[in-house]
Design a protein around this motif. Sequence first.
Motif, PDB file in Angstrom:
ATOM      1  N   ASN A 474       0.863  -1.176   0.000  1.00  0.00           N
ATOM      2  CA  ASN A 474       0.000   0.000   0.000  1.00  0.00           C
ATOM      3  C   ASN A 474       0.906   1.234   0.000  1.00  0.00           C
ATOM      4  OD1 ASN A 474      -1.673   2.171   0.598  1.00  0.00           O
ATOM      5  ND2 ASN A 474      -2.902   1.031   2.092  1.00  0.00           N
ATOM      6  N   VAL A 475       0.847   2.013  -1.091  1.00  0.00           N
ATOM      7  CA  VAL A 475       1.770   3.138  -1.211  1.00  0.00           C
ATOM      8  C   VAL A 475       1.549   4.176  -0.111  1.00  0.00           C
ATOM      9  CG1 VAL A 475       0.347   4.568  -2.751  1.00  0.00           C
ATOM     10  CG2 VAL A 475       2.854   4.683  -2.887  1.00  0.00           C
ATOM     11  N   LEU A 476       0.310   4.285   0.408  1.00  0.00           N
ATOM     12  CA  LEU A 476       0.063   5.226   1.501  1.00  0.00           C
ATOM     13  C   LEU A 476       0.725   4.740   2.786  1.00  0.00           C
ATOM     14  CD1 LEU A 476      -3.664   6.093   0.744  1.00  0.00           C
ATOM     15  CD2 LEU A 476      -1.611   7.380   0.135  1.00  0.00           C
ATOM     16  N   GLU A 477       0.811   3.415   2.940  1.00  0.00           N
ATOM     17  CA  GLU A 477       1.566   2.844   4.063  1.00  0.00           C
ATOM     18  C   GLU A 477       3.045   3.210   3.927  1.00  0.00           C
ATOM     19  OE1 GLU A 477       1.575   0.315   7.449  1.00  0.00           O
ATOM     20  OE2 GLU A 477       0.080  -0.300   5.982  1.00  0.00           O
ATOM     21  N   VAL A 478       3.547   3.179   2.704  1.00  0.00           N
ATOM     22  CA  VAL A 478       4.933   3.592   2.440  1.00  0.00           C
ATOM     23  C   VAL A 478       5.114   5.050   2.858  1.00  0.00           C
ATOM     24  CG1 VAL A 478       6.676   3.986   0.660  1.00  0.00           C
ATOM     25  CG2 VAL A 478       5.243   1.927   0.578  1.00  0.00           C
ATOM     26  N   GLY A 479       4.139   5.896   2.515  1.00  0.00           N
ATOM     27  CA  GLY A 479       4.211   7.295   2.905  1.00  0.00           C
ATOM     28  C   GLY A 479       4.243   7.477   4.407  1.00  0.00           C
ATOM     29  N   ASP A 480       3.436   6.708   5.117  1.00  0.00           N
ATOM     30  CA  ASP A 480       3.436   6.792   6.587  1.00  0.00           C
ATOM     31  C   ASP A 480       4.760   6.326   7.180  1.00  0.00           C
ATOM     32  OD1 ASP A 480       0.863   7.858   7.071  1.00  0.00           O
ATOM     33  OD2 ASP A 480      -0.058   5.906   6.715  1.00  0.00           O
ATOM     34  N   LEU A 481       5.350   5.286   6.598  1.00  0.00           N
ATOM     35  CA  LEU A 481       6.643   4.793   7.078  1.00  0.00           C
ATOM     36  C   LEU A 481       7.754   5.808   6.795  1.00  0.00           C
ATOM     37  CD1 LEU A 481       6.261   1.062   6.013  1.00  0.00           C
ATOM     38  CD2 LEU A 481       6.431   1.914   8.358  1.00  0.00           C
ATOM     39  N   MET A 482       7.654   6.507   5.672  1.00  0.00           N
ATOM     40  CA  MET A 482       8.626   7.567   5.384  1.00  0.00           C
ATOM     41  C   MET A 482       8.493   8.699   6.402  1.00  0.00           C
ATOM     42  SD  MET A 482      10.607   6.792   2.814  1.00  0.00           S
ATOM     43  CE  MET A 482      11.204   8.281   1.992  1.00  0.00           C
ATOM     44  N   SER A 493      -4.443  11.187  -4.183  1.00  0.00           N
ATOM     45  CA  SER A 493      -5.524  10.247  -4.493  1.00  0.00           C
ATOM     46  C   SER A 493      -5.819  10.294  -5.987  1.00  0.00           C
ATOM     47  CB  SER A 493      -6.794  10.610  -3.702  1.00  0.00           C
ATOM     48  OG  SER A 493      -7.248  11.908  -4.031  1.00  0.00           O
ATOM     49  N   LYS A 494      -6.546   9.282  -6.460  1.00  0.00           N
ATOM     50  CA  LYS A 494      -6.960   9.194  -7.869  1.00  0.00           C
ATOM     51  C   LYS A 494      -5.794   9.214  -8.846  1.00  0.00           C
ATOM     52  CE  LYS A 494     -11.341  11.434  -6.766  1.00  0.00           C
ATOM     53  NZ  LYS A 494     -12.280  12.552  -7.030  1.00  0.00           N
ATOM     54  N   PRO A 495      -4.850   8.255  -8.768  1.00  0.00           N
ATOM     55  CA  PRO A 495      -4.799   7.100  -7.882  1.00  0.00           C
ATOM     56  C   PRO A 495      -4.063   7.425  -6.576  1.00  0.00           C
ATOM     57  CG  PRO A 495      -3.021   6.955  -9.445  1.00  0.00           C
ATOM     58  CD  PRO A 495      -3.784   8.206  -9.795  1.00  0.00           C
ATOM     59  N   ALA A 496      -4.145   6.471  -5.633  1.00  0.00           N
ATOM     60  CA  ALA A 496      -3.380   6.615  -4.400  1.00  0.00           C
ATOM     61  C   ALA A 496      -1.896   6.662  -4.740  1.00  0.00           C
ATOM     62  CB  ALA A 496      -3.668   5.445  -3.464  1.00  0.00           C
ATOM     63  N   ALA A 497      -1.217   7.666  -4.244  1.00  0.00           N
ATOM     64  CA  ALA A 497       0.198   7.851  -4.561  1.00  0.00           C
ATOM     65  C   ALA A 497       0.822   8.775  -3.527  1.00  0.00           C
ATOM     66  CB  ALA A 497       0.371   8.422  -5.969  1.00  0.00           C
ATOM     67  N   VAL A 498       2.132   8.927  -3.621  1.00  0.00           N
ATOM     68  CA  VAL A 498       2.901   9.830  -2.763  1.00  0.00           C
ATOM     69  C   VAL A 498       3.848  10.604  -3.663  1.00  0.00           C
ATOM     70  CG1 VAL A 498       4.549   9.996  -0.856  1.00  0.00           C
ATOM     71  CG2 VAL A 498       2.746   8.254  -0.789  1.00  0.00           C
ATOM     72  N   HIS A 499       4.067  11.867  -3.360  1.00  0.00           N
ATOM     73  CA  HIS A 499       5.018  12.607  -4.201  1.00  0.00           C
ATOM     74  C   HIS A 499       6.029  13.366  -3.361  1.00  0.00           C
ATOM     75  CE1 HIS A 499       3.139  16.951  -4.746  1.00  0.00           C
ATOM     76  NE2 HIS A 499       4.134  16.994  -3.915  1.00  0.00           N
ATOM     77  N   ILE A 500       7.145  13.663  -4.017  1.00  0.00           N
ATOM     78  CA  ILE A 500       8.149  14.549  -3.443  1.00  0.00           C
ATOM     79  C   ILE A 500       8.434  15.652  -4.463  1.00  0.00           C
ATOM     80  CG2 ILE A 500      10.048  13.037  -4.238  1.00  0.00           C
ATOM     81  CD1 ILE A 500      11.676  14.172  -1.809  1.00  0.00           C
ATOM     82  N   ALA A 501       8.355  16.897  -3.998  1.00  0.00           N
ATOM     83  CA  ALA A 501       8.768  18.046  -4.799  1.00  0.00           C
ATOM     84  C   ALA A 501      10.185  18.400  -4.354  1.00  0.00           C
ATOM     85  CB  ALA A 501       7.818  19.220  -4.596  1.00  0.00           C
ATOM     86  N   CYS A 502      11.149  18.128  -5.207  1.00  0.00           N
ATOM     87  CA  CYS A 502      12.555  18.325  -4.844  1.00  0.00           C
ATOM     88  C   CYS A 502      12.892  19.814  -4.799  1.00  0.00           C
ATOM     89  CB  CYS A 502      13.465  17.614  -5.834  1.00  0.00           C
ATOM     90  SG  CYS A 502      13.226  15.824  -5.897  1.00  0.00           S
TER      91      CYS A 502
END
Length: 565
Positions: A474-482, A493-502
Amino acid sequence: MSAVYVARFAVFRRQVANRTGARLLSLDTAKSLLFFYVLLKSTLRIYRHVRARGMVSSFQDTYNLVAKRFILLALRLPHLKQRVDSQMLQARVDIEKKLVPSGPRVTRHLTLPASGQTPEWIEAEMEKMDTEMGEDANWRHGKLSGAVYHGGEDLEKLIVTAFQRYCVSNPLHPDVFPAIRKMEAEVVAMCLRMYNNPNGAGTTTSGGTESIIMAVKTHREWAKAEKGITAPEMIVPISAHAAFDKAADYLGIKVHTIPVHPITRQVDLKHVKRAINSNTILLVGSAVNFPDGNMDDIPALGALAKAHNVGLHVDCCLGSFIVPFLDEAGFGEFPEWNEGATKGRVPLFDFRVEGVTSISCDTHKYGFAPKGSSVVMYRSSELREHQYYLNPEWPGGIYASPTMSGSRPGALIAGAWAVMQHMGHDGYLESCRSIVATARRIGEAITTSIPELYVLGNPPSSVVAFASKSKDVNVLEVGDLMAKKGWHLNGLSKPAAVHIACTRLTIPLVDTFIEDLKDAVREAKLNPAGKGTMVALYGLGNSSPVGPAMVGKICTAFLDAMYKA
């Protein structure tokens, strides 16, 4: 004699009856015409909505609306209402616990001090407040997605110097502060040249949201004056910034939200074309968008805008001082992380594209100006006039304002001008080169060495969004672990994802980010907890038709907590 009167009376009655019948017929005709007018207008509105959204999406919208009504009625039942209220109260308590410091060591300043405090006391108290929330609140560790666009200590000192010199200045009074007027005009002029429209026009604003609201307001007024449109509509990709929806909410404009292609992440041009009608005032494209950092096909949108004589706003708030330098920095080609996503050269996105009528650019992002600084630009000064508010009859004197604000902090304008002068073309070019290289390195690492994830589209600049292609992660779980590793990333969302703006802060930590991401993916795969903030919040939002309403309540609690002293 009486027979004559009777005959005349009979004739009179017939005449009255005929006139009354005619009036009744006329009234019935008017009612019928009104009914058919309302019916036609409603049918046309429904037709335009279905044409823009499509049959499937329109049916889904109707289903969600009906389901939402039923669920909200069910939630009024005492046992369900008590349960929901209890959960919402717990969420509010958790939010306040995270945002509002507590304990005996916390000093609260709720009333004015009897006597003024010394500068030394104030500085010490500020330092104390900085440490109350712990190490995670320190942005200087660099584990952030966007948020802080720090240009370095030299720029920080330069901004403070500009603030000190112009701390009381206000561009509302250009005769009192002529230097601020000059600097504001020059900030706009530099941005116009950067976006290839030296003969255009613009203003500074307080940020990207105000720039977008001003552009929408300008096109509404233009369409009303030039085309007589009184029921304005605009066409916005689902990936566009929420400020467009905010502008529509404030300004009474109907929004047609258009889906993006699942692979390219660009707005669906066929849907855009279908959505255009006689009430359309504005099309919207992003270069680049906030959620996943991809770029819409601006030349194609420009062709549509020109063909239908409507406006086209390009949101470059996030692209700002990165996208104009991509080609020169050696990043003029899209990365190739996804087969089927956008490839080849990054297309034109600025005023060189016919049909583009306005652009927003945040100087306080990759321009490194102080927060509260943005620019909205127009193809012509004639179009910009529709942004102004004028009141020549106010008893307090003639009132004219270029943007939403009346008084504005001239110190922010001075800070932006000073930073842009200090950075110069070469400084921004090098900044673009190092930041985009960092983002490309992250995208490449995800594509080649983290098989459980994939990058959304082929984002060309500073933002990389990743989603899960494994049912076990679950990528949102990955986000929480980060987040547990100290990273402040954005859930999508749409789709569930996580992003980083460098940003510049990310550059020295890129290897740390990649290794932390690999560890988080492994942990999410082996030991999913399912209880983190991203998982809970975005899971709630997608749980049912009332999910967004429940998330809205949590957001309200968050905003309330921001003002709890």
